[in-house]
Design a protein around this motif. Structure first.
Motif, PDB file in Angstrom:
ATOM      1  N   UNK A 187       0.674  -0.920  -0.159  1.00 52.34           N
ATOM      2  CA  UNK A 187      -0.023  -0.174   0.138  1.00 52.34           C
ATOM      3  C   UNK A 187       0.990   1.127  -0.365  1.00 52.34           C
ATOM      4  N   UNK A 188       0.471   2.512  -0.323  1.00 48.91           N
ATOM      5  CA  UNK A 188       1.119   3.535  -0.562  1.00 48.91           C
ATOM      6  C   UNK A 188       0.293   4.426   0.667  1.00 48.91           C
ATOM      7  N   UNK A 189       1.216   4.695   0.956  1.00 43.99           N
ATOM      8  CA  UNK A 189       1.326   5.922   2.376  1.00 43.99           C
ATOM      9  C   UNK A 189       2.149   6.904   2.903  1.00 43.99           C
ATOM     10  N   UNK A 190       1.538   8.208   2.517  1.00 43.32           N
ATOM     11  CA  UNK A 190       2.974   9.339   2.237  1.00 43.32           C
ATOM     12  C   UNK A 190       2.874   9.632   3.485  1.00 43.32           C
ATOM     13  N   UNK A 191       2.857   9.327   4.924  1.00 46.89           N
ATOM     14  CA  UNK A 191       2.790   9.796   5.523  1.00 46.89           C
ATOM     15  C   UNK A 191       4.169   8.452   6.412  1.00 46.89           C
ATOM     16  N   UNK A 192       4.574   8.232   5.836  1.00 44.83           N
ATOM     17  CA  UNK A 192       5.869   7.438   6.317  1.00 44.83           C
ATOM     18  C   UNK A 192       6.991   7.712   4.910  1.00 44.83           C
ATOM     19  N   UNK A 193       8.216   7.421   5.723  1.00 50.01           N
ATOM     20  CA  UNK A 193       9.377   7.653   4.997  1.00 50.01           C
ATOM     21  C   UNK A 193       9.464   6.466   4.341  1.00 50.01           C
ATOM     22  N   UNK A 194       9.812   7.069   2.535  1.00 50.65           N
ATOM     23  CA  UNK A 194       9.581   6.199   1.292  1.00 50.65           C
ATOM     24  C   UNK A 194       8.293   5.904   0.761  1.00 50.65           C
ATOM     25  N   UNK A 195       6.948   6.146   1.393  1.00 50.04           N
ATOM     26  CA  UNK A 195       5.888   6.589   0.959  1.00 50.04           C
ATOM     27  C   UNK A 195       4.738   5.596   0.697  1.00 50.04           C
ATOM     28  N   UNK A 196       5.563   3.671   1.004  1.00 49.75           N
ATOM     29  CA  UNK A 196       5.090   2.532   1.283  1.00 49.75           C
ATOM     30  C   UNK A 196       5.466   2.355   1.848  1.00 49.75           C
ATOM     31  N   UNK A 197       3.708   1.110   2.280  1.00 49.30           N
ATOM     32  CA  UNK A 197       4.425  -0.554   3.391  1.00 49.30           C
ATOM     33  C   UNK A 197       4.015  -1.214   3.143  1.00 49.30           C
ATOM     34  N   UNK A 198       4.484  -2.208   3.477  1.00 45.62           N
ATOM     35  CA  UNK A 198       5.385  -3.791   2.973  1.00 45.62           C
ATOM     36  C   UNK A 198       5.066  -4.773   3.907  1.00 45.62           C
ATOM     37  N   UNK A 199       4.385  -5.797   3.421  1.00 44.54           N
ATOM     38  CA  UNK A 199       3.483  -7.876   3.142  1.00 44.54           C
ATOM     39  C   UNK A 199       4.700  -7.546   4.784  1.00 44.54           C
ATOM     40  N   UNK A 200       5.956  -7.579   4.906  1.00 43.03           N
ATOM     41  CA  UNK A 200       6.655  -8.289   6.523  1.00 43.03           C
ATOM     42  C   UNK A 200       6.152 -10.168   6.696  1.00 43.03           C
ATOM     43  N   UNK A 201       4.756 -10.423   5.908  1.00 44.47           N
ATOM     44  CA  UNK A 201       5.612 -11.492   6.357  1.00 44.47           C
ATOM     45  C   UNK A 201       6.451 -12.561   6.173  1.00 44.47           C
ATOM     46  N   UNK A 202       6.682 -13.428   6.550  1.00 50.73           N
ATOM     47  CA  UNK A 202       8.140 -14.394   7.208  1.00 50.73           C
ATOM     48  C   UNK A 202       8.543 -14.932   5.770  1.00 50.73           C
ATOM     49  N   UNK A 203       9.939 -15.051   5.572  1.00 53.50           N
ATOM     50  CA  UNK A 203      11.215 -15.665   4.037  1.00 53.50           C
ATOM     51  C   UNK A 203      11.859 -15.642   4.909  1.00 53.50           C
ATOM     52  N   UNK A 204      12.285 -17.188   3.591  1.00 51.87           N
ATOM     53  CA  UNK A 204      13.313 -17.754   4.038  1.00 51.87           C
ATOM     54  C   UNK A 204      13.900 -17.085   3.890  1.00 51.87           C
ATOM     55  N   UNK A 205      15.532 -17.240   4.187  1.00 51.69           N
ATOM     56  CA  UNK A 205      16.669 -17.004   4.085  1.00 51.69           C
ATOM     57  C   UNK A 205      17.164 -16.185   2.664  1.00 51.69           C
ATOM     58  N   UNK A 206      16.930 -17.390   1.507  1.00 48.81           N
ATOM     59  CA  UNK A 206      17.142 -17.039   0.064  1.00 48.81           C
ATOM     60  C   UNK A 206      16.684 -15.834  -0.355  1.00 48.81           C
ATOM     61  N   UNK A 207      15.339 -15.455   0.044  1.00 48.81           N
ATOM     62  CA  UNK A 207      14.030 -14.730   0.140  1.00 48.81           C
ATOM     63  C   UNK A 207      13.318 -13.190   0.237  1.00 48.81           C
ATOM     64  N   UNK A 208      13.385 -12.442  -0.711  1.00 54.26           N
ATOM     65  CA  UNK A 208      13.215 -11.348  -0.380  1.00 54.26           C
ATOM     66  C   UNK A 208      11.325 -11.116   0.012  1.00 54.26           C
ATOM     67  N   UNK A 209      10.902 -11.264  -0.444  1.00 54.06           N
ATOM     68  CA  UNK A 209       9.601 -11.963  -0.753  1.00 54.06           C
ATOM     69  C   UNK A 209       8.926 -13.322  -0.141  1.00 54.06           C
ATOM     70  N   UNK A 210       7.642 -13.121   0.726  1.00 51.67           N
ATOM     71  CA  UNK A 210       6.895 -13.949   1.234  1.00 51.67           C
ATOM     72  C   UNK A 210       6.642 -14.926   0.409  1.00 51.67           C
ATOM     73  N   UNK A 211       6.034 -16.629  -0.575  1.00 47.36           N
ATOM     74  CA  UNK A 211       5.504 -17.432  -0.683  1.00 47.36           C
ATOM     75  C   UNK A 211       4.503 -17.276  -1.627  1.00 47.36           C
ATOM     76  N   UNK A 212       4.118 -16.261  -0.996  1.00 45.31           N
ATOM     77  CA  UNK A 212       2.844 -15.984  -1.840  1.00 45.31           C
ATOM     78  C   UNK A 212       3.180 -14.779  -2.699  1.00 45.31           C
ATOM     79  N   UNK A 213       4.294 -13.660  -2.395  1.00 48.67           N
ATOM     80  CA  UNK A 213       4.937 -12.992  -2.963  1.00 48.67           C
ATOM     81  C   UNK A 213       5.010 -12.978  -4.220  1.00 48.67           C
ATOM     82  N   UNK A 214       6.562 -13.406  -4.007  1.00 49.21           N
ATOM     83  CA  UNK A 214       7.654 -14.885  -4.691  1.00 49.21           C
ATOM     84  C   UNK A 214       6.857 -15.390  -6.212  1.00 49.21           C
TER      85      UNK A 214
END
Length: 77
Positions: free
Chosen positions: A27-54
């Motif tokens: 989501x976009x959120x202009x009130x936070x630095x960078x202007x976006x909010x992120x999923x933050x679900x757990x990932x494996x050590x070799x990925x930057x995205x969770x399984x769903x977003x990967x």
């Protein structure tokens, strides 16, 4: 996690993401630095995205899969 189940997004600003948390912008959120909010679900050590977003970012577009040619090859043909 089965592919058809989407993890619940925590909508975390980038500055609050920890190690092994999904960095997929949800989501976009202009009130936070960078202007976006992120999923933050757990990932494996070799990925930057969770399984769903990967699975979303690595999916093959069916229109491109049909031809079997790389875009540069299609232009040359």
């Amino acid at each position: 996690m089965p592919e058809n189940i989407r993890p619940i997004s925590k909508d975390v600003p980038l500055i609050q993401l920890g190690v092994y948390q999904c960095r997929f912008p949800v989501s976009e959120d202009r009130s936070v630095p960078g202007g976006y909010r992120f999923c933050a679900a757990p990932t494996s050590a070799d990925r930057v995205y969770c399984d769903h977003h990967h699975s979303i970012v690595t999916a093959v577009d069916p229109r491109r899969a049909r031809s079997g040619l790389h875009p540069a090859q299609r232009r040359a043909a």
